[in-house]
Write an enzyme that holds these catalytic residues in place. Structure first.
Site, PDB file in Angstrom:
ATOM      1  N   TRP A  48      -3.457  -2.587  -1.304  1.00  0.00           N
ATOM      2  CA  TRP A  48      -3.354  -4.017  -1.528  1.00  0.00           C
ATOM      3  C   TRP A  48      -4.243  -4.669  -0.469  1.00  0.00           C
ATOM      4  O   TRP A  48      -4.019  -4.513   0.724  1.00  0.00           O
ATOM      5  CB  TRP A  48      -1.914  -4.507  -1.391  1.00  0.00           C
ATOM      6  CG  TRP A  48      -1.759  -5.926  -1.831  1.00  0.00           C
ATOM      7  CD1 TRP A  48      -2.159  -7.051  -1.168  1.00  0.00           C
ATOM      8  CD2 TRP A  48      -1.207  -6.387  -3.061  1.00  0.00           C
ATOM      9  NE1 TRP A  48      -1.887  -8.173  -1.908  1.00  0.00           N
ATOM     10  CE2 TRP A  48      -1.297  -7.795  -3.075  1.00  0.00           C
ATOM     11  CE3 TRP A  48      -0.637  -5.744  -4.154  1.00  0.00           C
ATOM     12  CZ2 TRP A  48      -0.838  -8.567  -4.130  1.00  0.00           C
ATOM     13  CZ3 TRP A  48      -0.178  -6.512  -5.211  1.00  0.00           C
ATOM     14  CH2 TRP A  48      -0.281  -7.912  -5.189  1.00  0.00           C
ATOM     15  N   LYS A  77      23.381 -16.090   7.266  1.00  0.00           N
ATOM     16  CA  LYS A  77      23.401 -14.626   7.199  1.00  0.00           C
ATOM     17  C   LYS A  77      24.738 -14.074   7.675  1.00  0.00           C
ATOM     18  O   LYS A  77      25.312 -13.169   7.072  1.00  0.00           O
ATOM     19  CB  LYS A  77      22.269 -14.036   8.048  1.00  0.00           C
ATOM     20  CG  LYS A  77      20.918 -14.051   7.390  1.00  0.00           C
ATOM     21  CD  LYS A  77      20.837 -13.048   6.251  1.00  0.00           C
ATOM     22  CE  LYS A  77      19.689 -13.387   5.330  1.00  0.00           C
ATOM     23  NZ  LYS A  77      19.927 -14.576   4.494  1.00  0.00           N
ATOM     24  N   GLU A 103      19.702 -20.545   9.101  1.00  0.00           N
ATOM     25  CA  GLU A 103      19.582 -19.259   8.412  1.00  0.00           C
ATOM     26  C   GLU A 103      20.435 -18.192   9.096  1.00  0.00           C
ATOM     27  O   GLU A 103      21.080 -17.373   8.432  1.00  0.00           O
ATOM     28  CB  GLU A 103      18.110 -18.835   8.366  1.00  0.00           C
ATOM     29  CG  GLU A 103      17.849 -17.402   7.939  1.00  0.00           C
ATOM     30  CD  GLU A 103      18.268 -17.091   6.517  1.00  0.00           C
ATOM     31  OE1 GLU A 103      18.201 -15.912   6.128  1.00  0.00           O
ATOM     32  OE2 GLU A 103      18.682 -18.010   5.782  1.00  0.00           O
ATOM     33  N   ARG A 132       5.023  -1.019  -5.776  1.00  0.00           N
ATOM     34  CA  ARG A 132       4.675  -1.778  -4.578  1.00  0.00           C
ATOM     35  C   ARG A 132       3.552  -2.778  -4.841  1.00  0.00           C
ATOM     36  O   ARG A 132       3.373  -3.719  -4.091  1.00  0.00           O
ATOM     37  CB  ARG A 132       4.206  -0.822  -3.463  1.00  0.00           C
ATOM     38  CG  ARG A 132       5.316   0.031  -2.875  1.00  0.00           C
ATOM     39  CD  ARG A 132       4.743   1.147  -2.009  1.00  0.00           C
ATOM     40  NE  ARG A 132       5.776   1.688  -1.122  1.00  0.00           N
ATOM     41  CZ  ARG A 132       5.727   1.626   0.199  1.00  0.00           C
ATOM     42  NH1 ARG A 132       4.718   1.044   0.796  1.00  0.00           N
ATOM     43  NH2 ARG A 132       6.684   2.154   0.930  1.00  0.00           N
ATOM     44  N   HIS A 143      27.116 -34.641  19.465  1.00  0.00           N
ATOM     45  CA  HIS A 143      27.537 -35.594  18.443  1.00  0.00           C
ATOM     46  C   HIS A 143      28.643 -35.025  17.546  1.00  0.00           C
ATOM     47  O   HIS A 143      28.776 -35.432  16.401  1.00  0.00           O
ATOM     48  CB  HIS A 143      26.338 -36.020  17.594  1.00  0.00           C
ATOM     49  CG  HIS A 143      25.327 -36.799  18.363  1.00  0.00           C
ATOM     50  ND1 HIS A 143      25.492 -38.130  18.693  1.00  0.00           N
ATOM     51  CD2 HIS A 143      24.141 -36.413  18.905  1.00  0.00           C
ATOM     52  CE1 HIS A 143      24.445 -38.540  19.383  1.00  0.00           C
ATOM     53  NE2 HIS A 143      23.614 -37.522  19.537  1.00  0.00           N
ATOM     54  N   ASN A 203      -2.003   1.978   5.957  1.00  0.00           N
ATOM     55  CA  ASN A 203      -1.215   0.795   5.616  1.00  0.00           C
ATOM     56  C   ASN A 203      -1.123  -0.090   6.849  1.00  0.00           C
ATOM     57  O   ASN A 203      -0.965   0.414   7.959  1.00  0.00           O
ATOM     58  CB  ASN A 203       0.207   1.179   5.184  1.00  0.00           C
ATOM     59  CG  ASN A 203       0.245   1.896   3.864  1.00  0.00           C
ATOM     60  OD1 ASN A 203      -0.745   1.979   3.151  1.00  0.00           O
ATOM     61  ND2 ASN A 203       1.415   2.428   3.529  1.00  0.00           N
ATOM     62  N   GLY A 204      -1.145  -1.415   6.664  1.00  0.00           N
ATOM     63  CA  GLY A 204      -0.944  -2.326   7.784  1.00  0.00           C
ATOM     64  C   GLY A 204      -2.214  -3.032   8.203  1.00  0.00           C
ATOM     65  O   GLY A 204      -3.199  -3.097   7.457  1.00  0.00           O
ATOM     66  N   GLU A 252      27.391 -14.795   5.089  1.00  0.00           N
ATOM     67  CA  GLU A 252      27.199 -14.047   3.843  1.00  0.00           C
ATOM     68  C   GLU A 252      27.750 -12.635   3.905  1.00  0.00           C
ATOM     69  O   GLU A 252      28.391 -12.179   2.956  1.00  0.00           O
ATOM     70  CB  GLU A 252      25.695 -13.956   3.513  1.00  0.00           C
ATOM     71  CG  GLU A 252      25.091 -15.191   2.900  1.00  0.00           C
ATOM     72  CD  GLU A 252      23.630 -14.966   2.576  1.00  0.00           C
ATOM     73  OE1 GLU A 252      23.230 -15.217   1.427  1.00  0.00           O
ATOM     74  OE2 GLU A 252      22.874 -14.533   3.472  1.00  0.00           O
ATOM     75  N   LYS A 277      22.442 -11.697  -6.347  1.00  0.00           N
ATOM     76  CA  LYS A 277      21.084 -11.740  -5.820  1.00  0.00           C
ATOM     77  C   LYS A 277      20.301 -12.920  -6.379  1.00  0.00           C
ATOM     78  O   LYS A 277      19.587 -13.601  -5.651  1.00  0.00           O
ATOM     79  CB  LYS A 277      20.358 -10.427  -6.141  1.00  0.00           C
ATOM     80  CG  LYS A 277      18.957 -10.330  -5.542  1.00  0.00           C
ATOM     81  CD  LYS A 277      19.007 -10.347  -4.032  1.00  0.00           C
ATOM     82  CE  LYS A 277      17.627 -10.259  -3.402  1.00  0.00           C
ATOM     83  NZ  LYS A 277      17.662 -10.487  -1.958  1.00  0.00           N
ATOM     84  N   CYS A 336       0.833  -1.198   0.000  1.00  0.00           N
ATOM     85  CA  CYS A 336       0.000   0.000   0.000  1.00  0.00           C
ATOM     86  C   CYS A 336       0.870   1.251   0.000  1.00  0.00           C
ATOM     87  O   CYS A 336       1.966   1.260   0.545  1.00  0.00           O
ATOM     88  CB  CYS A 336      -0.890   0.021   1.223  1.00  0.00           C
ATOM     89  SG  CYS A 336      -2.011  -1.371   1.363  1.00  0.00           S
TER      90      CYS A 336
END
Length: 607
Positions: free
Chosen positions: A74, A483, A479, A27, A502, A98-99, A486, A602, A2
């Protein structure tokens, strides 16, 4: 997502509102509208579909007001339609939003009990009606908004226009961004600097919890305590570029902070929030004949799939196997015709994931694609497409694309559970309520940034870091380690907590930081045992938990990052925020190229 625009101008503003909304078209949206004051009275024009439909209506019935607000929507609450488009207005106030307002249902019922009638299916109209009631009670517009804001629960950005007030806009942000633009005898408001690029080159960004009163003379900004504050005014290039860092040093930071907003749209798209049900499109397969599901992806998307494996098995009781796309495609996994393969890709062009899709289709599988680019090759070749609605992601290290993948997969898992008959209606309702809280919980998680920035100064000195988690927090540990690798170039590994003894425990010494992701859940005590093993060997523990976990963990920790209590089903989405911030702030201290780390691209479109 939005878009919001507001203008206090010297001449008719409708055309400028339209032009600013066009700058926010990237958007995505499904309807649009503007409101202005004509001879001091509110006039609203709205249209379903693209901005050209709104423009055509304005050509037939021009709005000549010198003050106005505009919005591209949206859909979250209520299907795309003119009646659900913004602005929403009473005789006294118009609002764009928005939200998600989490507690709209309770607030709406209170208003209905007072005799208020509603004309839309949205949560936004509740805000307009609440302010209207305060105005009817005799409050002035600023006081009316100030009285309503504390009653709203959720993540949102709001802009208000008032009948008879030709020199007043009021705005507020909690979880969704807003920028203030400064002109000469004019003032502007927008979702970001992009919206205001043709109007001004002087921008200030509201901070979390701020609300602002705009007149043509300037703006008064107050923080969430009501104290008057100043926000830095920045000079931005005239005609700001489509991609803009906003008030952030890096795109990655901006994208981390956008997550409460984009998650609102992802959940709004896949949930019927008014009825507390999932609203995933019709499945292109007969679930009764599906004996197992395969999930395949690369990198961060793979870890989103690994979380989904837990969810699908829990909610739908269907066995799931998650596999790296580059292995899946060459291992020639036996796949049954009529089975289901889920492929996940931010770009929708990932070479190994695309090849896996084609292999699955050749085996007679139905393929569900979870992608951020609905026009991509993967989306075109899949049997079912679930767009993640994260919006453009510029930073190479995925952040908001990851959490939007999680949101989409969580809704799919619930849909599979309901379709299989193994998830009760009451459980579905409970999960939908938990999902609605995620944007607000993410906003709370972002408040840990100052603590994490201090912590990062220690992590930046480490050569190796371990991440531990159990259940759905095990993929999040993977993850987190990815990160950190990266963007900071520090070696890091993620492990399931039960695997510590282990092998990885051999690495623990007094120089080894260990990030433990452990909300207080049914397996929390097992994780505490792992922490005790680390502490006994001098490891530096960083515990990411909730208040109950912080109290129950009787183990010395270098630092405890404490998040609010929440449903276990949403922990991976919210706990992703501190995991991302740890990597980001460590990389900033290390001085690396955060947005474009070395050797990475990317979109990986080659093997």
């Amino acid at each position: 997502m939005c878009g919001i625009v507001g203008i206090l101008g010297k001449s008719a503003v409708a055309d400028h509102l339209l032009e600013s909304l066009r700058r926010l078209e990237y958007r995505g949206y499904d309807s649009a509208g503007v409101a202005t004051l004509e001879d001091g009275h509110l006039e609203v024009c709205r249209a379903e579909g693209k901005l050209r439909h709104l423009e055509q209506k304005l050509q037939k019935h021009p709005l000549k007001g010198h003050i106005g607000i505009g919005h591209t929507r949206w859909a979250t609450h209520g299907k795309p339609s003119e009646r659900n488009a913004h602005p929403h207005a009473t005789k006294r106030v118009a609002v764009v939003h928005n939200g998600i307002i989490e507690n709209f249902r309770e607030l709406k019922q209170d208003l209905i009990d007072l005799g208020v009638s509603f004309r839309s299916d949205t949560d936004t109209e509740v805000v307009a009606q609440l302010v209207d009631r305060e105005l009817l009670a005799g409050r002035d517009p600023v006081a009316a908004v100030a009285a309503v804001l504390p009653r709203l629960k959720g993540a949102f950005a709001l802009a208000f226009l008032f009948d008879g007030k030709d020199d007043l806009l009021v705005a507020a942000r909690r979880g969704s961004p807003l920028a203030i633009g400064y002109g000469r005898g004019e003032m502007f408001l927008g979702s970001d600097a992009i919206a205001l690029g043709t109007l001004t080159d002087r921008i200030a960004y509201l901070e979390e919890g701020d609300w602002a009163v705009l007149t043509r003379e300037g703006v008064t900004i107050r923080d969430e305590t009501g104290a008057q504050v100043k926000r830095t005014v920045q000079k931005v290039p005239a005609g700001a570029l489509l991609v803009d860092k906003g008030n952030h040093r890096h795109f990655m930071a901006k994208e981390i902070y956008e997550q409460p907003e984009v998650m609102s749209y992802a959940f709004g798209h896949y949930l019927d929030l008014a009825n507390e049900k999932v609203a995933v499109p019709e499945l292109p397969f007969d679930l009764d004949s599906v004996r197992s599901i395969s999930i395949t992806a690369c990198g961060t998307a793979l870890y989103a799939g690994a979380v989904a494996e837990y969810w699908i098995e829990q909610f739908a009781r269907i066995p799931v196997s998650t596999d790296i796309a580059s292995e899946f495609r060459y291992r020639e996994t036996p796949l049954e015709p009529g089975g289901v393969t889920i492929v996940i890709s931010q770009s929708g062009e990932t070479a190994d994931t695309l090849a896996s899709l084609r292999y699955a289709k050749a085996c007679g599988q139905k393929v569900v694609a979870v992608v951020n680019v609905p026009t991509s090759t993967i989306a075109r070749e899949a049997d079912m497409v679930l767009p993640t609605l994260a919006g453009p992601e510029i930073g190479v290290a995925s952040t908001k694309a990851f959490t939007c993948q999680l949101a989409t997969l969580a809704c799919l898992a619930v849909a599979l559970g309901r379709a299989s008959g193994r998830l009760a209606e009451d459980d579905e309702r409970r999960l939908v309520r938990a999902f609605m809280e995620v944007p607000r919980l993410m906003t709370e998680a972002l408040k840990l940034a100052p603590e994490i920035e201090v912590l990062a100064r220690t992590l930046a000195k480490a050569r190796d870091v371990l991440y531990l988690g159990r259940g759905t927090n095990y993929p999040l540990a993977l993850e987190g380690a990815l990160k950190l690798k990266e963007i900071s170039y520090i070696h890091a590994e993620g492990y399931a907590g039960g695997e510590l003894k282990h092998g990885p425990i051999a690495l623990i010494d007094e120089k080894m930081p260990v990030v433990v992701i452990a909300p207080h859940d049914r397996i929390f005590e097992k994780t505490v045992s792992n922490m005790e093993e680390v502490a006994a060997r001098g490891g530096k523990i960083i515990l990411v938990t909730d208040p109950k976990g912080a109290e129950a963990a009787h183990v010395d920790a270098v630092q405890k990052l404490i998040l609010p209590e929440m449903s276990p089903a949403v922990c991976p989405m919210v706990y992703a925020i501190p995991v991302q911030l740890i990597a980001y702030h460590t990389a900033v201290i290390m001085g690396t190229d955060v947005d474009q780390p070395r050797n990475l691209a990317k979109s990986v479109t080659v093997e």
